[in-house]
Design an enzyme around this catalytic site. Sequence first.
Site, PDB file in Angstrom:
ATOM      1  N   HIS A  82      32.187  42.663  30.204  1.00  0.00           N
ATOM      2  CA  HIS A  82      33.493  42.564  29.532  1.00  0.00           C
ATOM      3  C   HIS A  82      34.268  41.326  29.939  1.00  0.00           C
ATOM      4  O   HIS A  82      35.224  40.952  29.269  1.00  0.00           O
ATOM      5  CB  HIS A  82      34.308  43.849  29.714  1.00  0.00           C
ATOM      6  CG  HIS A  82      35.057  43.974  31.000  1.00  0.00           C
ATOM      7  ND1 HIS A  82      34.603  44.707  32.067  1.00  0.00           N
ATOM      8  CD2 HIS A  82      36.241  43.457  31.393  1.00  0.00           C
ATOM      9  CE1 HIS A  82      35.487  44.642  33.046  1.00  0.00           C
ATOM     10  NE2 HIS A  82      36.494  43.893  32.665  1.00  0.00           N
ATOM     11  N   ASP A 128      27.884  47.478  31.493  1.00  0.00           N
ATOM     12  CA  ASP A 128      28.894  46.426  31.698  1.00  0.00           C
ATOM     13  C   ASP A 128      28.416  45.454  32.778  1.00  0.00           C
ATOM     14  O   ASP A 128      28.937  45.410  33.889  1.00  0.00           O
ATOM     15  CB  ASP A 128      30.237  47.066  32.082  1.00  0.00           C
ATOM     16  CG  ASP A 128      31.384  46.067  32.027  1.00  0.00           C
ATOM     17  OD1 ASP A 128      31.163  44.925  31.575  1.00  0.00           O
ATOM     18  OD2 ASP A 128      32.502  46.433  32.450  1.00  0.00           O
ATOM     19  N   GLN A 218      43.173  44.966  37.675  1.00  0.00           N
ATOM     20  CA  GLN A 218      42.921  43.897  36.710  1.00  0.00           C
ATOM     21  C   GLN A 218      42.773  42.552  37.417  1.00  0.00           C
ATOM     22  O   GLN A 218      43.573  42.205  38.287  1.00  0.00           O
ATOM     23  CB  GLN A 218      44.045  43.818  35.677  1.00  0.00           C
ATOM     24  CG  GLN A 218      43.865  44.774  34.505  1.00  0.00           C
ATOM     25  CD  GLN A 218      43.939  46.220  34.903  1.00  0.00           C
ATOM     26  OE1 GLN A 218      44.769  46.579  35.739  1.00  0.00           O
ATOM     27  NE2 GLN A 218      43.078  47.047  34.349  1.00  0.00           N
ATOM     28  N   GLY A 219      41.755  41.813  37.033  1.00  0.00           N
ATOM     29  CA  GLY A 219      41.455  40.538  37.678  1.00  0.00           C
ATOM     30  C   GLY A 219      40.330  40.651  38.685  1.00  0.00           C
ATOM     31  O   GLY A 219      39.721  39.653  39.057  1.00  0.00           O
ATOM     32  N   ASP A 220      40.063  41.879  39.147  1.00  0.00           N
ATOM     33  CA  ASP A 220      38.938  42.104  40.066  1.00  0.00           C
ATOM     34  C   ASP A 220      37.632  42.333  39.308  1.00  0.00           C
ATOM     35  O   ASP A 220      36.549  42.294  39.915  1.00  0.00           O
ATOM     36  CB  ASP A 220      39.201  43.318  40.957  1.00  0.00           C
ATOM     37  CG  ASP A 220      40.319  43.084  41.962  1.00  0.00           C
ATOM     38  OD1 ASP A 220      40.392  41.975  42.519  1.00  0.00           O
ATOM     39  OD2 ASP A 220      41.120  44.009  42.191  1.00  0.00           O
ATOM     40  N   SER A 221      37.734  42.586  38.020  1.00  0.00           N
ATOM     41  CA  SER A 221      36.547  42.902  37.224  1.00  0.00           C
ATOM     42  C   SER A 221      35.439  41.891  37.437  1.00  0.00           C
ATOM     43  O   SER A 221      35.691  40.692  37.586  1.00  0.00           O
ATOM     44  CB  SER A 221      36.892  42.904  35.734  1.00  0.00           C
ATOM     45  OG  SER A 221      37.357  44.158  35.368  1.00  0.00           O
TER      46      SER A 221
END
Length: 274
Positions: A82, A128, A218-221
């Site tokens: 993603h 993912d 969010q941002g660690d993905s």
Amino acid sequence: MAQARRLARLIGIAAAVVAAGAATVSAAQADQAPPAVQPFVVGGEAADIADFPYIVALTTADGFPFCGGSIAAPTKIVTAAHCVQGSEPGELAIVSGRTDLTAAGGVTAEVASIWVHPEYDNPAVKADVAVLTLSTPLPATPIPVAAAADTALYAEGTPTTIAGWGRTSEGGPASDTLRKAAVPLTSDATCATAYGPDFVPASMVCAGLPEGGVDTCQGDSGGPLVAGGKLIGVVSWGEGCARPGKPGVYTRLNAFSADLDAQLVGQEPVPPVR
Ligand code: ARG
């Protein structure tokens, strides 16, 4: 319209009052109460890139960080589908070896090609995971990816490490500096209770405390979930961040080891001799 603005202002004032009240309470209790969980990653602490040589920040071509990734081979980055689906290689770059993304140091690399797992769009699989091939090899030590046989690393309660430059609280700002935290894996049953059919146990694994407080955000993905010295997961999704009863969801990498092996083996360009 004006009414909506007034309402928004009122809610803002109410929130400020509540915050002020909370600050008074915590100041009064400061000498008895244990310190609140620190809001890094969420509920973690400062980390040094020397302890996570394999972690990279995934950035836009002009250097804006938006996801994490892990070096699995000198020219291979494992990240989340993603994070990169729909991107062209020229729109992406990698930062390696840098704790503070606003500072100098480390190495940046261009992305030569992007492989997104072909089953990513299949809701029954939801793979993912993606692999980026870099134009130039990175000098940092890679992390081994969990093999199909590494099922023991996925047992309930297994201690794991998460890290990244993502938000330090739900809806809060991202961090310029690397953060890390420790979270245990949950059972599949616990995660199924939290998320129902959105949780696909064959391709996902969850980590978090029942009471919440520690999580990726969010941002660690795309960044690492590590256990036993191996990359066992990729930061994927969750409802909010660090909420009670809502663990973080990670791609179960050993379910994709055949695909990943095919991506990781023998693809590196030979580094120049001098
Ligand atoms: N999807 C998010 C990202 O793109 C990661 C969310 C992780 N959420 C969580 N609660 N663990 O950065």
